[in-house]
Design an enzyme around this catalytic site. Structure first.
Site, PDB file in Angstrom:
ATOM      1  N   LYS A  68       0.809  -1.220   0.000  1.00 55.42           N
ATOM      2  CA  LYS A  68       0.000   0.000   0.000  1.00 55.42           C
ATOM      3  C   LYS A  68       0.843   1.272   0.000  1.00 55.42           C
ATOM      4  O   LYS A  68       0.364   2.328  -0.426  1.00 55.42           O
ATOM      5  CB  LYS A  68      -0.964  -0.001   1.195  1.00 55.42           C
ATOM      6  CG  LYS A  68      -2.048  -1.065   1.084  1.00 55.42           C
ATOM      7  CD  LYS A  68      -3.027  -0.988   2.246  1.00 55.42           C
ATOM      8  CE  LYS A  68      -4.104  -2.055   2.130  1.00 55.42           C
ATOM      9  NZ  LYS A  68      -5.109  -1.952   3.217  1.00 55.42           N
ATOM     10  N   ASN A  89      -4.669   1.692  -1.809  1.00 60.89           N
ATOM     11  CA  ASN A  89      -5.132   0.310  -1.945  1.00 60.89           C
ATOM     12  C   ASN A  89      -5.809   0.070  -3.285  1.00 60.89           C
ATOM     13  O   ASN A  89      -6.260  -1.029  -3.565  1.00 60.89           O
ATOM     14  CB  ASN A  89      -6.086  -0.069  -0.797  1.00 60.89           C
ATOM     15  CG  ASN A  89      -7.477   0.483  -0.986  1.00 60.89           C
ATOM     16  OD1 ASN A  89      -7.671   1.564  -1.550  1.00 60.89           O
ATOM     17  ND2 ASN A  89      -8.481  -0.250  -0.512  1.00 60.89           N
ATOM     18  N   GLY A 128      -2.939  -1.035  16.984  1.00 53.09           N
ATOM     19  CA  GLY A 128      -2.032  -1.266  15.868  1.00 53.09           C
ATOM     20  C   GLY A 128      -1.571   0.012  15.206  1.00 53.09           C
ATOM     21  O   GLY A 128      -2.035   1.114  15.506  1.00 53.09           O
ATOM     22  N   ALA A 129      -0.604  -0.151  14.289  1.00 59.81           N
ATOM     23  CA  ALA A 129      -0.067   0.953  13.505  1.00 59.81           C
ATOM     24  C   ALA A 129      -0.012   0.476  12.049  1.00 59.81           C
ATOM     25  O   ALA A 129      -0.425  -0.629  11.740  1.00 59.81           O
ATOM     26  CB  ALA A 129       1.317   1.346  14.014  1.00 59.81           C
ATOM     27  N   GLY A 235     -14.187  -7.721   9.621  1.00 56.99           N
ATOM     28  CA  GLY A 235     -13.325  -7.461   8.479  1.00 56.99           C
ATOM     29  C   GLY A 235     -14.024  -7.640   7.152  1.00 56.99           C
ATOM     30  O   GLY A 235     -13.704  -6.943   6.179  1.00 56.99           O
TER      31      GLY A 235
END
Length: 277
Positions: A68, A89, A128-129, A235
């Site tokens: 990405k 994306n 998260g990162a 998701g």
């Protein structure tokens, strides 16, 4: 055939991707018989040669990890959203061969939340990162009125998330990953971590949690989602909504949400039963 149009998802690994299932379902529903959509295992090193080798039949690409950000130097134009989150994306090829990068994760996140009735919250936590976490920060601008607390591993990722928050105009507070369970007190938790990363947190979910958005779709439910008694956005919800927007960018026609979701659910059910999706 001369009018054949091609698209594909790239990433590494890529065998697990549901994108071909979703896009092919869209093409079938839209009557786009001359369109094909495939999956190619491409890593960062192989990406430039792959892109340079595409001919005029190609309409677009979907990109997943780890591409990405690797795609950025190969593009002629980048949308404002993709520029803000520093992640692409979706690539659409123009008639002149120009490559335009876009990001449908951000509007896809917002659409998935709104579909479940989440339109406003006063604060949120992000686990998260990385590219998806940054997209979550951008999406929260349309949903969250107050601060966002991000739980990350390591000083480098902490700095990256802090800088992303500043760039996006999001009030962000960085906390260590070891304290992630403290994020359960927020009305909205967005988990952007890979599968298995939050399994150890499942036992610490409070009795009356808010909304969980877990971006993992396989396996589903994750242990965290299974332990969550409040609203859960999964998701597959994100994958479908961002793919709907990708279909429109590539074909010029709105993606058929219902047909794409049904195809995704069927494919996941087949995987769960041990069959090939």
């Amino acid at each position: 055939m001369d009018d054949q149009r091609r698209a594909a998802v790239l990433g590494s690994p890529i065998a697990h991707s549901l994108s071909p299932v979703l896009h092919r379902a869209a093409y079938a529903a839209l009557g786009l018989d001359d369109w094909t959509y495939d999956a190619f295992d491409v890593d960062e090193a192989g990406l430039p040669a792959f892109v340079e080798g595409l001919d005029a039949s190609w309409a677009g690409l979907s990109l997943t990890m780890p591409l990405k950000r690797a795609i950025l130097p190969l593009l002629d134009d980048i949308s404002a959203t993709a520029t803000e989150v520093d992640a692409v994306n979706t690539v659409v090829f123009g008639p002149d061969g120009r490559r335009r990068g876009d990001n449908t994760d951000v509007p896809g996140l917002v659409a998935a939340l709104r579909e479940r009735g989440v339109t406003r919250v006063d604060s949120a936590a992000v686990f998260g990162a990385g590219a998806t976490a940054t997209s979550a920060l951008a999406a929260l601008r349309a949903v969250c009125d107050g601060p966002v607390r991000a739980y990350v591993r390591g000083a480098v990722r902490a700095q990256e998330m802090f800088e992303a928050g500043e760039r996006l105009g999001v009030e962000i507070q960085i906390r260590p990953w070891e304290d992630a369970h403290k994020g359960f007190g927020y009305p909205l938790v967005i988990a952007t971590t890979p599968k298995g990363a939050t399994d150890h947190l499942a036992a610490q979910v409070p009795s009356a949690p808010g909304v969980l958005f877990d971006v993992v779709y396989d396996p589903w439910p994750t242990q965290l989602a299974a332990a969550w008694s409040g609203t859960v956005v999964g998701g597959l919800d994100l994958l479908v909504h961002q793919a709907v927007l990708q279909v429109e960018l590539m074909t010029g026609r709105p993606g058929p949400l219902a047909e794409m979701r049904a195809a995704g659910e069927k494919a996941l059910a087949r995987r769960g039963s041990g069959q090939t999706a």
